[in-house]
Each structure stands twice: as C-alpha cells, then as structure tokens.
Design a protein around this motif. Structure first.
Motif, PDB file in Angstrom:
ATOM      1  N   GLY A  60       0.823  -1.205   0.000  1.00  0.00           N
ATOM      2  CA  GLY A  60       0.000   0.000   0.000  1.00  0.00           C
ATOM      3  C   GLY A  60       0.852   1.248   0.000  1.00  0.00           C
ATOM      4  O   GLY A  60       2.083   1.195   0.140  1.00  0.00           O
ATOM      5  N   SER A  61       0.200   2.385  -0.160  1.00  0.00           N
ATOM      6  CA  SER A  61       0.889   3.670  -0.156  1.00  0.00           C
ATOM      7  C   SER A  61      -0.053   4.740   0.370  1.00  0.00           C
ATOM      8  O   SER A  61      -1.283   4.581   0.346  1.00  0.00           O
ATOM      9  CB  SER A  61       1.373   4.038  -1.562  1.00  0.00           C
ATOM     10  OG  SER A  61       0.270   4.161  -2.451  1.00  0.00           O
ATOM     11  N   LEU A 104      -3.056  11.389   7.615  1.00  0.00           N
ATOM     12  CA  LEU A 104      -2.540  10.406   6.672  1.00  0.00           C
ATOM     13  C   LEU A 104      -3.708   9.773   5.908  1.00  0.00           C
ATOM     14  O   LEU A 104      -4.681   9.316   6.499  1.00  0.00           O
ATOM     15  CB  LEU A 104      -1.758   9.317   7.403  1.00  0.00           C
ATOM     16  CG  LEU A 104      -1.311   8.118   6.564  1.00  0.00           C
ATOM     17  CD1 LEU A 104      -0.303   8.543   5.510  1.00  0.00           C
ATOM     18  CD2 LEU A 104      -0.738   7.027   7.461  1.00  0.00           C
ATOM     19  N   ARG A 105      -3.571   9.732   4.575  1.00  0.00           N
ATOM     20  CA  ARG A 105      -4.525   9.029   3.728  1.00  0.00           C
ATOM     21  C   ARG A 105      -3.793   7.861   3.080  1.00  0.00           C
ATOM     22  O   ARG A 105      -2.830   8.060   2.341  1.00  0.00           O
ATOM     23  CB  ARG A 105      -5.105   9.964   2.668  1.00  0.00           C
ATOM     24  CG  ARG A 105      -5.976  11.063   3.265  1.00  0.00           C
ATOM     25  CD  ARG A 105      -6.607  11.927   2.198  1.00  0.00           C
ATOM     26  NE  ARG A 105      -7.480  12.931   2.786  1.00  0.00           N
ATOM     27  CZ  ARG A 105      -8.115  13.882   2.088  1.00  0.00           C
ATOM     28  NH1 ARG A 105      -7.966  13.923   0.762  1.00  0.00           N
ATOM     29  NH2 ARG A 105      -8.878  14.756   2.696  1.00  0.00           N
ATOM     30  N   PHE A 106      -4.255   6.653   3.413  1.00  0.00           N
ATOM     31  CA  PHE A 106      -3.549   5.437   3.005  1.00  0.00           C
ATOM     32  C   PHE A 106      -4.517   4.454   2.379  1.00  0.00           C
ATOM     33  O   PHE A 106      -5.654   4.297   2.836  1.00  0.00           O
ATOM     34  CB  PHE A 106      -2.890   4.797   4.233  1.00  0.00           C
ATOM     35  CG  PHE A 106      -2.232   3.472   3.959  1.00  0.00           C
ATOM     36  CD1 PHE A 106      -0.927   3.410   3.484  1.00  0.00           C
ATOM     37  CD2 PHE A 106      -2.919   2.289   4.186  1.00  0.00           C
ATOM     38  CE1 PHE A 106      -0.327   2.184   3.224  1.00  0.00           C
ATOM     39  CE2 PHE A 106      -2.324   1.062   3.938  1.00  0.00           C
ATOM     40  CZ  PHE A 106      -1.028   1.014   3.453  1.00  0.00           C
ATOM     41  N   GLU A 107      -4.068   3.792   1.323  1.00  0.00           N
ATOM     42  CA  GLU A 107      -4.829   2.728   0.686  1.00  0.00           C
ATOM     43  C   GLU A 107      -3.902   1.532   0.495  1.00  0.00           C
ATOM     44  O   GLU A 107      -2.794   1.675  -0.038  1.00  0.00           O
ATOM     45  CB  GLU A 107      -5.390   3.175  -0.666  1.00  0.00           C
ATOM     46  CG  GLU A 107      -6.432   4.273  -0.560  1.00  0.00           C
ATOM     47  CD  GLU A 107      -7.014   4.638  -1.908  1.00  0.00           C
ATOM     48  OE1 GLU A 107      -6.522   4.095  -2.929  1.00  0.00           O
ATOM     49  OE2 GLU A 107      -7.946   5.456  -1.940  1.00  0.00           O
ATOM     50  N   GLY A 108      -4.360   0.362   0.935  1.00  0.00           N
ATOM     51  CA  GLY A 108      -3.537  -0.828   0.831  1.00  0.00           C
ATOM     52  C   GLY A 108      -4.356  -2.082   0.617  1.00  0.00           C
ATOM     53  O   GLY A 108      -5.593  -2.067   0.669  1.00  0.00           O
ATOM     54  N   ILE A 151      -7.598  -2.105   2.695  1.00  0.00           N
ATOM     55  CA  ILE A 151      -7.295  -1.307   3.888  1.00  0.00           C
ATOM     56  C   ILE A 151      -7.299   0.168   3.509  1.00  0.00           C
ATOM     57  O   ILE A 151      -6.596   0.583   2.576  1.00  0.00           O
ATOM     58  CB  ILE A 151      -5.924  -1.690   4.468  1.00  0.00           C
ATOM     59  CG1 ILE A 151      -5.864  -3.196   4.763  1.00  0.00           C
ATOM     60  CG2 ILE A 151      -5.625  -0.886   5.727  1.00  0.00           C
ATOM     61  CD1 ILE A 151      -4.471  -3.676   5.122  1.00  0.00           C
ATOM     62  N   THR A 152      -8.068   0.971   4.201  1.00  0.00           N
ATOM     63  CA  THR A 152      -8.087   2.421   3.968  1.00  0.00           C
ATOM     64  C   THR A 152      -7.972   3.151   5.296  1.00  0.00           C
ATOM     65  O   THR A 152      -8.578   2.757   6.285  1.00  0.00           O
ATOM     66  CB  THR A 152      -9.381   2.869   3.251  1.00  0.00           C
ATOM     67  OG1 THR A 152     -10.513   2.472   4.033  1.00  0.00           O
ATOM     68  CG2 THR A 152      -9.479   2.234   1.873  1.00  0.00           C
TER      69      THR A 152
END
Length: 275
Positions: free
Chosen positions: A230-231, A239-243, A272-273
């Motif tokens: 993810g990144s 933090l905005r993360f998507e994995g 995953i968000t």
C-alpha cells in the motif's frame, strides 16, 4: 518680626535612620531566594516531567516508577489507550533521559535498556504558531507487543515480533495545524504474528516514510504468507492510506479471520483504507 526658618538639629547621641544598615539583610534574602529558585530548577523532581508527558499525550504515554530529576532521570514507559482505558503495555527495562536547555528549546538523549545500543538524540524547538522536532540519525529496535497498549486496533491484533527503526535526516514540524516532514524513516517489522491467526510468523514487512513537499508512506512485504502492500500521503496533518492484504493460496484458511478484521473483504483480498 518673623523668625528665620532653621532646620532642627538632632539631639546629641541620636542618629538618623541609615538605609545602608538594611542592605546586607536585603542582599542575603535575595541571594537565598535566588539559590532556592536555582535549586528548584536544577533539581526539579522527575515526576514533574511524568505529569507533563501524560498531559501532552492525553494519557497515552505514561512514565511510572520515576527516579531522578527532570533533567537526568529514568522511568518505566507505559503505552495506554488513554484516560479510562484498561489497555496498557510496558516497555521492558527502564527508559533513561538527559534533557538540556538550548537557545530555542531543548535537546534530549534517550536510552532504553531493551531497545537502543546508543542513545537516541532529539532536539525540540518552539516556533511561532508551531513546533519542530529533529531526530538524529540512528537505529533502535522495539517489541511489537508494546503497540497493544494503545488500544484499538492494536489490542485486537495483539502483534508479536520486532520493530527495527532507522532514521535519516528526520524532522517533524507542526505549523498552524499542518504537519511537515523532512528526511526519511524506515520501520522494519520482522517475524510478525497475531493472536488472530495460528500462523507464526505471518511475515516481515517494511514501512518507509519520505518527507518533502508531499510526504509519503510506502508499505511492502519482505517475506511471508500474509502479503501486505500500500501507499499513502499526508494531507495537512492527516494520513490518507490505501492498501491491500492477501494470503498466499495455501495459507488462506489460517489467515481468513485476520483478513476479515484488518480491512474490507473483497474476495480473497482485504482492502485497507485510512483517512
């Protein structure tokens, strides 16, 4: 005829009050008060620092069994879910510190019995509308089980393994509610396991944070049956993360429960968000 005005002479043997007579007592009192103030600053008890840390972290970071002074001391470090939480985890051994005043703030040296081969060095400075923390280049290794003390979701995952942290030119700055990162930090989570899976270990992973105009976070799998990737990036202070999480085909049954919890299931994968 009016008599001329004359100053009366003091009677023989009498003396006018001498302000100089009180001066030695005044200097003695001032010196005593100054000495007490200096001693209070130099030997301020360590529990003052413990109280300040608890307030600043909303009760999530606690210093227990404190010894020494604000400037040179040690304690046992606890992570908790905050006020009213029953979750708590204690760092093995003791955490020692040395604080020194600087022109714009403080410098700190931190030494953990369990986790640092050399002291971690930090500098903190207050700025107009914010603050800045500079972390000297260094390495340390921490138990993943410590995260369980922070409450949800870590108390559910109950991770076990080693967290190796490496920092290079890292600094963190808060300016009017915005977060600015510079430098690089790399966290390697080795041989992770969870109480949600019978598979031990599940794998090893790397999280890389790069600062700059747009600060980014990258998650990669180094090895293992649980595949994570993810990144993300920071927008303001969030933090905005998507994995994506998935299991190798032969381990899907052992990891199914974990995949259901850490994200939103989409077939064999879990999305995953954050943020």
């Amino acid at each position: 005829m009016a008599q001329p005005f004359r100053l009366a002479r003091p009677a023989r043997g009498s003396r006018l009050p001498d302000s100089r007579a009180a001066t030695p007592w005044g200097w003695a009192l001032a010196g005593t008060l100054s000495g007490l103030l200096l001693a209070l600053v130099l030997f301020a008890p360590a529990h003052w620092l413990a109280q300040a840390v608890a307030r600043a972290s909303a009760g999530q970071v606690l210093l227990a069994d404190v010894r020494g002074t604000v400037w040179n001391g040690s304690a046992r470090l606890l992570l908790t879910g905050g006020e009213g939480s029953n979750d708590a985890a204690t760092l093995p051994g003791r955490l020692g510190w040395q604080l020194r005043p600087a022109l714009t703030g403080l410098t700190a040296r931190l030494q953990a019995d369990c986790c640092t081969t050399a002291p971690l060095q930090l500098g903190a400075a207050l700025r107009l509308g914010g603050a800045r923390i500079v972390v000297a280049d260094g390495r340390s290794q921490w138990p993943a089980a410590l995260l369980a003390g922070l409450g949800t979701p870590w108390n559910t995952l109950q991770l076990d393994g080693d967290l190796g942290l490496v920092t290079q030119g890292l600094s963190v700055e808060w300016v009017e509610g915005r977060l600015a990162l510079a430098g690089r930090a790399e966290l390697e989570a080795a041989r992770l396991s969870s109480r949600l899976s019978t598979l031990r270990p599940m794998g090893s992973y790397r999280i890389t944070v790069n600062g700059g105009a747009t600060s980014t976070l990258q998650l990669d799998t180094l090895e293992g049956s649980l595949q994570l990737s993810g990144s993300g990036r920071w927008v303001g202070s969030r933090l905005r993360f998507e994995g994506v999480a998935s299991a190798v085909p032969e381990r899907e049954a052992a990891l199914s429960n974990l995949l259901n919890i850490i994200g939103r299931r989409n077939g064999a994968r879990s999305i995953i968000t954050i943020g």
